[in-house]
Enzyme design. Structure first.
Site, PDB file in Angstrom:
ATOM      1  N   CYS A  92      19.186 -31.870   1.830  1.00 18.66           N
ATOM      2  CA  CYS A  92      18.289 -33.022   1.900  1.00 18.66           C
ATOM      3  C   CYS A  92      17.103 -32.888   1.041  1.00 18.66           C
ATOM      4  O   CYS A  92      16.720 -33.647  -0.022  1.00 18.66           O
ATOM      5  CB  CYS A  92      18.200 -33.682   2.940  1.00 18.66           C
ATOM      6  N   LYS A 128      41.712 -29.718   4.635  1.00 20.42           N
ATOM      7  CA  LYS A 128      41.044 -30.105   5.321  1.00 20.42           C
ATOM      8  C   LYS A 128      41.227 -31.132   6.401  1.00 20.42           C
ATOM      9  O   LYS A 128      40.933 -31.038   7.500  1.00 20.42           O
ATOM     10  CB  LYS A 128      39.639 -30.795   4.363  1.00 20.42           C
TER      11      LYS A 128
END
Ligand code: UDX
Length: 443
Positions: A260, A35
């Site tokens: 979320c 990454k």
């Protein structure tokens, strides 16, 4: 200011890139070597419109760096942002394992005074806990302060949001630390609200829980609208004209998903439970949302007594458009159920297929275009309102499907246009006016 950001998920990466864009010297840390290599080349590991361009720009300007080495990153910095994940434990509480790890690393490495900023969403009291942990483990001559700075970015428009948010919340119990973080944020040009740490932590949960409640409220109104013959979009518009209500987050559909709202509503319920408070309103919101995600299946079962052997085209897998994120998406609630009922599922999403493959049952057939997902099907379920899906010409449903039964969970099409086509169309909280008028007798 020299800043380190720990964690390069949606929150950490967008925060790091945003801070570099307003002139800070930023180093982002992630433990994943691949990454980090990708990010050094200006390639974002997540799909977020506009992010790659901004990464390249700031890397070239020498303000944005990436590393896997905490020791290297923390060497010269004045501020460390914690933006690691706080996934949900089985009981709905927030898992603080990564937060603890970072606090430990900071304590082991730093050699100068530092302000630690918590971006991750953490239960009320966690910042004090982090501060206590740091104080216990750093040398006594160093001053370490902790500031809460919750994020309000929406996936898919995070790059826009970081420069145009409604407010920046800074929770600090130490005046000097609060001032440093205000100075860091001032160049964003967004109103700053300074408060104490616990209130800042609560603002994040209360905001997300309120928005989730608003969505569930309009969805319940939509369900009633269907029964009484009103149109939820007209109702939402009329409600939203009242500035006390506000016109946002009144879009009816098959419920909220994402990383979320589902997680934070459950965590807030737990926070309340821990202080022996029953947040019954929020419990109802969570329970209702789970039901609403299944709404299209319920309707299809009213139209067809069984879905066994039916071929169902699914348009959209992401929890909302402009993201490849499928966490808590309606598709994850719906598709496994359809497979269990013996349906054949053909699914299409512009960017979320690779993520979907990791979690959806292997029976799902993935196709490369909306048209392929529609072709030869008995039913089509629309689960995400991608522009590409909203702009499909309606005649293709009648032309390409075996029988044109379209279940639109995101109200993508105008009813006026739908009525001009030979399709059986179901959407949320809206009735086709060519259906027999309802006569409702009072009981
Ligand atoms: C949300 C908050 O908006 C953001 O401030 C917070 O920091 C993180 O959580 P996000 O989850 O990225 O952001 O997406 P958002 O645009 O808020 O949508 C969340 C879910 O609600 C999606 O599934 C969306 O489809 C649904 N939604 C949203 C509705 O069903 N109706 C609406 O009117 C708005």
């Amino acid at each position: 200011m020299n800043i380190a950001v720990v964690g390069t998920g949606y929150v950490g990466l967008v925060t790091g890139v945003g801070l570099s864009e307003i002139g800070h010297n930023v180093i982002c840390i992630d433990t994943d070597e691949n990454k980090v290599q990708k990010m050094k080349e200006g390639k974002s590991p997540i799909y977020e419109p506009g992010l790659d361009e901004l990464m390249v720009k700031n890397i070239e300007a020498g303000r944005l760096h990436f590393t896997t080495q905490h020791a290297e990153a923390f060497k010269e910095v004045d501020v460390i942002y914690i933006a690691v994940g706080t996934p949900e434990n089985e009981d709905g509480t927030a898992n603080l394992t990564y937060i603890n790890q970072v606090a430990q690393q900071i304590a082991q490495i730093i050699k100068k005074d530092i302000v630690v900023v918590t971006k991750s969403t953490v239960p009320v009291g966690t910042n004090h806990y982090i501060k206590k942990k740091l104080k216990e483990n750093v040398s006594s001559h160093l001053n370490v302060e902790v500031v809460s700075n919750p994020e309000f970015l929406r996936e898919g428009s995070a790059v826009y949001d970081i420069f145009h948010g409604d407010r920046i919340v800074i929770g600090a119990d130490n005046k000097k630390a609060g001032e440093i973080i205000r100075k860091v944020n001032e160049p964003f040009g967004i109103p700053i609200f300074e408060t104490d740490i616990r209130s800042a932590e609560m603002i994040k949960y209360a905001s997300n829980a309120f928005l989730a409640t608003k969505i569930s409220f309009i969805n319940e109104i939509a369900n009633i609208c269907e029964k009484v013959g009103a149109d939820v979009e007209e109702v939402a518009f009329g409600m939203g004209m009242d500035s006390r209500v506000g016109n946002q987050f009144l879009k009816a559909g098959i419920g909220y998903g994402g990383s979320c709202f589902p997680k934070d509503t459950k965590a807030l319920k737990k926070i309340a439970e821990n202080v022996e408070y029953d947040f019954s309103l929020l419990s109802a919101v969570i329970e209702f949302n789970n039901k609403q995600q299944r709404k299209l299946i319920d309707q299809a079962l009213k139209d067809f007594s069984s879905l066994e052997g039916k071929t169902i085209g699914v348009l959209g897998l992401a929890f909302k458009p402009n993201t490849d994120d499928i966490r808590e998406a309606a598709s994850l609630a719906i598709i496994p159920e359809l497979i269990k009922m013996g349906a054949n599922v053909k699914a299409y999403d512009p960017v979320a297929i690779e993520n979907a493959k990791k979690v959806l049952p292997e029976e799902v057939q993935y196709v490369g275009s909306a048209l392929e997902a529609i072709e030869g099907t008995d039913l089509v379920f629309i689960l995400t309102e991608w522009d590409e899906i909203k702009s499909l010409p309606l005649e293709i449903f009648a032309e390409k499907m075996k029988s044109a039964f379209v279940y639109d969970g995101r109200n993508c099409f105008s009813l006026k246009v739908v009525q001009e086509h030979e399709i059986n169309y179901y959407s949320i909280g809206r009735r086709l006016s060519n259906k027999q008028d309802l006569i409702i007798e009072s009981k």
